[in-house]
Design an enzyme around this catalytic site. Structure first.
Site, PDB file in Angstrom:
ATOM      1  N   GLU A 154       0.821  -1.214   0.000  1.00  0.00           N
ATOM      2  CA  GLU A 154       0.000   0.000   0.000  1.00  0.00           C
ATOM      3  C   GLU A 154       0.858   1.268   0.000  1.00  0.00           C
ATOM      4  O   GLU A 154       0.655   2.190   0.792  1.00  0.00           O
ATOM      5  CB  GLU A 154      -0.975   0.002   1.186  1.00  0.00           C
ATOM      6  N   GLU A 201      -5.338  -8.554  -0.272  1.00  0.00           N
ATOM      7  CA  GLU A 201      -6.166  -8.101   0.852  1.00  0.00           C
ATOM      8  C   GLU A 201      -7.578  -7.937   0.329  1.00  0.00           C
ATOM      9  O   GLU A 201      -7.840  -7.124  -0.557  1.00  0.00           O
ATOM     10  CB  GLU A 201      -5.655  -6.785   1.449  1.00  0.00           C
TER      11      GLU A 201
END
Length: 498
Positions: free
Chosen positions: A173, A303
Site C-alpha cells: 500500500e 487483501e
C-alpha cells in the site's frame, strides 16, 4: 425454476490453490493470542503455535500465508525479530492499537508456522521505511546457502539450511500507509529494490509482487505496469505479480456498520459491494493485458474481505469483528469471481486469518470458534488446483431500493479424476429457489453435497460455537440431464458430481 448449464467439455484456466491464501499481520490478536501463544503457554502448542488453530487451518488446506503486513510491513525491520527473544527490540505498533510489539514472533517463528501449516510463505518487505540493503539482506538471510554474513547470522540463530520462500512483496500500500507515493515514484523504487532481491536458486526463484492499486485506481495500474515492464529483456522476469486491495463495507470507511446488526438494506448493500470486485478485476486486467497480453503477470488480490466497526468494548485498533452468514456469502461469491478470472488472478489472501476482520477463526483464551467464512473455505477447498469449466446460471435481480444483487451465484470446476465441483449460493434473505442443472454430455452416477445455511445475521459464539456449520445436503434429484435441487434462502451449497 432457474436453469444452470455446466459444460465440462469447455475447460478454461487452472484455479490456483493460492486463490485460497490467507493473511496474518501484527495487528490486534491475529498473531499474538490467535496464532502464537509462546512455548510456555498453558494453551496446547507446538513451538509456540496454538495446536487447535493450526489443526483447524490445516483442515481447510491453506496454500499460502502472507506476513508481516499490511501497513505493519512498511515499518517492520526484520533484524528486530531474530536472535534470542530476550534481546529483541520492543517497539510501539503505531499503526494498530498503540500496543507494545516485543518482536517475539519474527522470521524464524513465521517460517515455523508455515512448516506446521504445510503452506507456502509470502513475505512482504519494507519499502516504505526500510532500505534496499535491508530488504536484500532479508532475502539473503532467508534463502542463501553460500558464504555470506547473512548465512552465518541465520546459522548463529539456529537455522542451518535456508528456507524456501515462494512469494516476496516489494512494499505494501505504498499509495497510502506505505509512504503516500505517486505511482511513478513507487514504480521506479520497485525497479531499484527488486534488483537486489536476488534469486539464489535457479529452480526456486522468488515470485516478486509489486504494490498494485487501491480499489479503482486505474491510473496506478497503468503507470506501474508501464514503468515496471518497459525496457526489460524478454528472458528476464522482474515483475511476477501486481497486488489489488479491496474491502467490502456497509457505507464506506467513514461508517462501516455493525457486523451482526443490520437492516435488509445493509444486508444487500454489503453483498452488492462485495460483487463489485468482479468489475475491479476485469478493468485492472484489461490494463494489464496491454503490457502483458500472455497473462504471465498475476493479479494478486492479497487483501480482501469485509470490514465493519469493531465489536463493542474492544480496542478500535484491533479490528476485531464477528462473522455472519452475510460474510459467508461475500466469501463464496468472491471465490466464484476469482475462479472465473483465474486466467489472471493467481493468488488471493483474505484479511485476516484469526481475530481480525473477516477471520477464519476467533479465539478467547483457550477457546476457539470457527466462523461461517471458515466453513465456506472448507467447502470450496475442493476447487483448489482444478480446472475452471464453463457454466451459466439464469438469475433474477433481487434486493431493496438501496441495493440490487442477482439471486443466485455459481462457479464450477473439474478435478483430474473427473469429479465436477459445483458451488451455488443463494443471496436472498428470505426466498428459496428451484434450480434445474444440465450437464453437457455428462451422465451423473453419484452426487454428494454440503450446505451452509442460516439466517442472515447468524454467527457462532463461544457459548454456541456450532450455531452455523456445514451439514450434508440431500434436497436434490439426479435426472437424465443433470441434477435438480432446491436451494434455501441465505445459503451456500457445494456439490461433488461424478
Amino acid at each position: 425454476m432457474s436453469k444452470l448449464v455446466i459444460n465440462p467439455l469447455n475447460r478454461k484456466s487452472k484455479i490456483n490453490r493460492e486463490i485460497y491464501g490467507q493473511f496474518s499481520e501484527h495487528l490486534g490478536r491475529c498473531i499474538y493470542e490467535g496464532l502464537y501463544v509462546g512455548e510456555d503457554s498453558p494453551i496446547p502448542n507446538v513451538n509456540g503455535m496454538r495446536t487447535d488453530v493450526v489443526e483447524a487451518l490445516k483442515a481447510i488446506k491453506i496454500p499460502v500465508l502472507r506476513w508481516p503486513g499490511g501497513c505493519f510491513a512498511d515499518e517492520y525491520h526484520w533484524k528486530d525479530g531474530i536472535g534470542p527473544k530476550e534481546n529483541r527490540k520492543k517497539m510501539i505498533n503505531t499503526h494498530w492499537g498503540g500496543v507494545v510489539e516485543d518482536n517475539s514472533f519474527g522470521t524464524h517463528e513465521f517460517m515455523e508456522l508455515c512448516r506446521q501449516l504445510g503452506c507456502k510463505a509470502y513475505i512482504n518487505g519494507n519499502l516504505g521505511s526500510g532500505s534496499v540493503q535491508e530488504m536484500s539482506e532479508w532475502v539473503e538471510y532467508l534463502t542463501f546457502d553460500g558464504l555470506s554474513p547473512m548465512t552465518e547470522l541465520r546459522k548463529e540463530n539456529g537455522r542451518e539450511e535456508p528456507w524456501e520462500v515462494a512469494y516476496f512483496g516489494v512494499g505494501n500500500e505504498n499509495w497510502g500507509c506505505g509512504g503516500h507515493m505517486t505511482p511513478e515514484h513507487y514504480a521506479n523504487e520497485y525497479r531499484r529494490y527488486e534488483t537486489y532481491c536476488r534469486n539464489y536458486h535457479q529452480d526456486k526463484q522468488l515470485y516478486k509482487i509489486a504494490c498494485g492499486p487501491n480499489e479503482d485506481d486505474y491510473n496506478w495500474t497503468q503507470t506501474v505496469m508501464k514503468i515496471c515492464t518497459e525496457n526489460v529483456p524478454a528472458n528476464e522476469k522482474r515483475l511476477n505479480g501486481l497486488s489489488l486491495h479491496y474491502y467490502t463495507t456497509t457505507n464506506g470507511f467513514g461508517d462501516k456498520g455493525s457486523a451482526t446488526e443490520f437492516t435488509p438494506d445493509q444486508y444487500y448493500t454489503v453483498l452488492s459491494r462485495g460483487l463489485k470486485i468482479e468489475e475491479l478485476i476485469r478493468r485492472h486486467s484489461d490494463i494489464m493485458n496491454q503490457y502483458d497480453p500472455n497473462k504471465e503477470i498475476g493479479l494478486i488480490v492479497d487483501e480482501w474481505g469485509t470490514w465493519y466497526d469493531v465489536e463493542p468494548g474492544t480496542n478500535p485498533g484491533f479490528l476485531y469483528q464477528q462473522n455472519t452468514m452475510r460474510d459467508a456469502l461475500v466469501a463464496s461469491t468472491s471465490l466464484d469471481i476469482f475462479h472465473k478470472h483465474s486466467d489472471r488472478v493467481k493468488m488471493a489472501n483474505i484479511a485476516q486469518m484469526v481475530n481480525v476482520l473477516q477471520a477464519m477463526i476467533l479465539t478467547e483464551g483457550e477457546k476457539m470458534i470457527l466462523t461461517p467464512t471458515y466453513h465456506v473455505f472448507k467447502m470450496y477447498s475442493a476447487h483448489q488446483d482444478c480446472t475452471l469449466i464453463d457454466s451459466f446460471l439464469e438469475t433474477e435481480e433481487i434486493g431493496t431500493d438501496a441495493a440490487k444483487v442477482p439471486n443466485l451465484h455459481e462457479s464450477a470446476s473439474i478435478a483430474e479424476d473427473g469429479t465436477i465441483n459445483l458451488s451455488v449460493s443463494n443471496l436472498s434473505a428470505s426466498e428459496a429457489y428451484e434450480v434445474q442443472s444440465i450437464l453437457v454430455e455428462t451422465k451423473v452416477s453419484d452426487v454428494s453435497a454440503m450446505i451452509l445455511t442460516q439466517e442472515t445475521a447468524a454467527h457462532n459464539t463461544f457459548e454456541d460455537p456450532d450455531h452455523v456449520c456445514a451439514k450434508p445436503f440431500t434436497d436434490f434429484k439426479v435426472t437424465e440431464k443433470g441434477i435438480d435441487f432446491t436451494i434455501p434462502a441465505c445459503s451456500v451449497v457445494q456439490f461433488a458430481i461424478r
